[in-house]
Design an enzyme around this catalytic site. Structure first.
Site, PDB file in Angstrom:
ATOM      1  N   ARG A 107       0.877  -1.189   0.000  1.00 43.90           N
ATOM      2  CA  ARG A 107       0.000   0.000   0.000  1.00 43.90           C
ATOM      3  C   ARG A 107       0.905   1.226   0.000  1.00 43.90           C
ATOM      4  NH1 ARG A 107      -5.261   1.669   3.464  1.00 43.90           N
ATOM      5  NH2 ARG A 107      -6.056   0.177   1.956  1.00 43.90           N
ATOM      6  N   HIS A 134      -7.533   0.579  -6.345  1.00 42.55           N
ATOM      7  CA  HIS A 134      -7.685  -0.259  -5.144  1.00 42.55           C
ATOM      8  C   HIS A 134      -8.347  -1.576  -5.591  1.00 42.55           C
ATOM      9  CE1 HIS A 134      -7.840  -1.291  -1.068  1.00 42.55           C
ATOM     10  NE2 HIS A 134      -8.691  -0.407  -0.584  1.00 42.55           N
ATOM     11  N   GLN A 137     -10.137  -4.061  -3.106  1.00 42.73           N
ATOM     12  CA  GLN A 137     -11.422  -3.562  -2.617  1.00 42.73           C
ATOM     13  C   GLN A 137     -12.527  -3.873  -3.615  1.00 42.73           C
ATOM     14  OE1 GLN A 137     -12.114  -1.794   0.436  1.00 42.73           O
ATOM     15  NE2 GLN A 137     -14.152  -2.427  -0.241  1.00 42.73           N
ATOM     16  N   ASP A 227     -17.240   7.248  -1.905  1.00 45.33           N
ATOM     17  CA  ASP A 227     -15.997   7.123  -1.141  1.00 45.33           C
ATOM     18  C   ASP A 227     -15.738   8.476  -0.492  1.00 45.33           C
ATOM     19  OD1 ASP A 227     -13.588   6.173  -0.117  1.00 45.33           O
ATOM     20  OD2 ASP A 227     -12.480   6.425  -2.000  1.00 45.33           O
ATOM     21  N   CYS A 267     -16.268   1.625   0.677  1.00 43.96           N
ATOM     22  CA  CYS A 267     -15.081   0.833   1.038  1.00 43.96           C
ATOM     23  C   CYS A 267     -14.656   1.042   2.482  1.00 43.96           C
ATOM     24  CB  CYS A 267     -13.934   1.144   0.082  1.00 43.96           C
ATOM     25  SG  CYS A 267     -13.348   2.854   0.163  1.00 43.96           S
ATOM     26  N   ARG A 295     -13.469  -8.457   2.039  1.00 39.87           N
ATOM     27  CA  ARG A 295     -12.043  -8.239   1.769  1.00 39.87           C
ATOM     28  C   ARG A 295     -11.276  -9.522   2.113  1.00 39.87           C
ATOM     29  NH1 ARG A 295      -9.876  -3.114   1.713  1.00 39.87           N
ATOM     30  NH2 ARG A 295      -8.021  -4.258   1.065  1.00 39.87           N
TER      31      ARG A 295
HETATM   32  N1  NVA Z   1      -9.952   6.768  -1.565  1.00 41.55           N
HETATM   33  C1  NVA Z   1      -9.549   6.367  -0.232  1.00 41.55           C
HETATM   34  C2  NVA Z   1      -9.802   4.916  -0.038  1.00 41.55           C
HETATM   35  C3  NVA Z   1      -9.467   4.409   1.350  1.00 41.55           C
HETATM   36  C4  NVA Z   1      -9.643   2.935   1.492  1.00 41.55           C
HETATM   37  C5  NVA Z   1      -8.086   6.700  -0.029  1.00 41.55           C
HETATM   38  O1  NVA Z   1      -7.299   6.501  -0.955  1.00 41.55           O
HETATM   39  O2  NVA Z   1      -7.735   7.158   1.055  1.00 41.55           O
HETATM   40  N1   CP Z   2     -11.099  -0.017   2.559  1.00 38.61           N
HETATM   41  C1   CP Z   2      -9.842  -0.051   2.998  1.00 38.61           C
HETATM   42  O1   CP Z   2      -8.910  -0.281   2.235  1.00 38.61           O
HETATM   43  O2   CP Z   2      -9.694   0.174   4.322  1.00 38.61           O
HETATM   44  P1   CP Z   2      -8.325   0.409   5.096  1.00 38.61           P
HETATM   45  O3   CP Z   2      -7.783   1.745   4.658  1.00 38.61           O
HETATM   46  O4   CP Z   2      -8.709   0.391   6.550  1.00 38.61           O
HETATM   47  O5   CP Z   2      -7.374  -0.691   4.751  1.00 38.61           O
END
Ligand code: NVA
Ligand code: CP
Length: 314
Positions: A107, A134, A137, A227, A267, A295
Site C-alpha cells: 500500500r 484499489h 477492494q 468514497d 469501502c 475483503r
Molecule cells: N480513496 C480512499 C480509499 C481508502 C480505502 C483513499 O485513498 O484514502
Molecule cells: N477499505 C480499505 O482499504 O480500508 P483500510 O484503509 O482500513 O485498509
C-alpha cells in the site's frame, strides 16, 4: 532463493491485470472461502510481506488473518521501521525482499512504485491501494454484489459511483471494463476521471456514462456507492474539497431514485454527513460490513491463486 521463472510471476496491480474469466473465477473461489469450502492450508510454509507507507485497518488485518487462515505467515513491514523510511530504493528493497518472502502486498502512493516492485521482486505483488487504484477492494465489492444479486446478474447491473473521481472510481471503471456492467459516474467538475481515460475504458468494453446530478445518476441503479472526499494524502485540501463536493452526498433522495432492491456500498473509512448520510450508511440497504468482511474472502482467493497455485473455478 526463488526458482528461476521464465515468464515471471503474475501480479495484481490493477483489475486490468485480470481477464473477465479470472475475475469471475476469483469471485467464485472467494465465495468458497466465505463458505469454509476453500482448499486447506494452500500457503503452508509461505510468507507474505505486507509493506505499508499509508495507514490501514481493513487491508492490514484482512491480509494478515487471510494468510494465517491459509496456513501461511504474514509479515508486517512499515516504511517507517524499515530502511525504506531512510531512503533505500525500491529496486534493492524489492530484490532483497523477494529472496525472503513468497509474495508482497504493498500500500503506497504511486502506482509506479508497485510496478517497480513487481519488476524486481520475482514474487507476486498485490496492490493494497495506491492513489490510482484499489483492486482488492473492488473484488470484495463485486463479491458482495454477487452474494446479493447472484453471479449471473453481475454483467447486467447498473452501478452509480457518486463523488470523488479517485482510486475507487477508477477501480469501478476497470471492473466495468472487464465485466461490462453499466457504470454511472457522478462527480463535480474538476474531480472527474479524465475524459481520455473514460473514452479508452469505453473502447475497451466499459459501459460508462457520466451524469452531473446524483439523483438522476442513481435512477434504476442496483448498486449505489461512494468514497471519502478526502483520500489519504489530501488532508491539506480538506476545506476546498468539502466545498467542491457539496451536493454530492448520497442521501435518502439518491437511494429512493435507485432501484427498489438497490444496495449501498462504501469501502470505508466513511465520513458520515459528508459523502453519505447516516440514515443511508446505517440503513437497511447498506451492505458495508459484508463488503468489509469480503475483503478477507476475496483476498484469500487472490493469495491462494497467486502464491499457492490454486486453480480458479471456471
Ligand atoms: N480513496 C480512499 C480509499 C481508502 C480505502 C483513499 O485513498 O484514502
Ligand atoms: N477499505 C480499505 O482499504 O480500508 P483500510 O484503509 O482500513 O485498509
Amino acid at each position: 532463493m526463488k526458482a528461476a521463472e521464465t515468464d515471471g510471476p503474475r501480479h495484481l496491480l490493477s483489475l486490468l491485470d485480470l481477464s473477465a474469466a479470472e475475475i469471475r473465477g476469483l469471485l467464485a473461489l472467494g465465495q468458497s472461502m466465505a463458505d469454509g469450502a476453500g482448499p486447506a492450508r494452500p500457503l503452508a510454509g509461505r510468507t507474505l510481506g505486507m509493506l505499508f507507507t499509508k495507514a490501514s485497518t481493513r487491508t492490514r488485518v484482512s491480509f494478515e488473518v487471510g494468510m494465517y487462515q491459509l496456513g501461511g505467515h504474514p509479515l508486517m513491514l512499515s516504511a517507517r521501521d524499515t530502511q525504506i523510511g531512510r531512503g533505500e530504493g525500491v529496486r534493492d528493497t524489492a530484490t532483497v525482499l523477494g529472496r525472503y518472502v513468497d509474495g508482497l502486498m504493498i500500500r503506497t502512493f504511486e502506482q509506479a512504485e508497485v510496478e517497480e516492485y513487481a519488476a524486481h521482486a520475482g514474487v507476486p505483488v498485490i496492490n493494497g491501494l495506491t492513489d490510482r487504484v484499489h483492486p482488492c477492494q473492488l473484488l470484495a465489492d463485486l463479491l458482495t454484489c454477487r452474494q446479493v444479486f447472484g453471479a449471473e446478474a453481475l454483467a447486467g447491473m447498473r452501478v452509480v459511483y457518486v463523488g470523488d473521481g479517485n482510486n475507487m472510481a477508477r477501480s469501478w471503471l476497470h471492473a466495468s471494463t472487464r465485466l461490462g456492467f453499466e457504470l454511472v459516474l457522478c462527480s463535480p467538475e474538476g474531480y472527474r476521471l479524465g475524459n481520455l481515460e473514460v473514452h479508452r475504458a469505453r473502447n475497451a468494453g466499459a459501459r460508462v456514462v457520466e451524469e452531473d446530478d446524483p439523483k438522476a445518476a442513481a435512477a434504476g441503479c442496483r448498486v449505489v456507492t461512494t468514497d471519502t472526499w478526502i483520500s489519504m494524502g489530501q488532508e491539506d485540501r480538506k476545506a476546498a474539497r468539502q466545498v467542491a463536493f457539496a451536493g454530492y452526498t448520497v442521501d435518502d433522495g439518491v437511494m429512493q431514485a435507485a432501484a427498489d432492491d438497490a444496495i449501498f456500498l462504501h469501502c470505508l473509512p466513511a465520513y458520515r454527513g459528508y459523502e453519505v448520510v447516516e440514515s443511508v450508511i446505517d440503513g437497511p440497504q447498506s451492505r458495508i460490513y459484508d463488503e468489509a468482511e469480503n475483503r478477507l474472502h476475496a483476498q484469500k482467493a487472490v493469495l491462494a491463486w497467486l502464491m499457492g497455485g490454486v486453480e480458479l473455478p471456471t
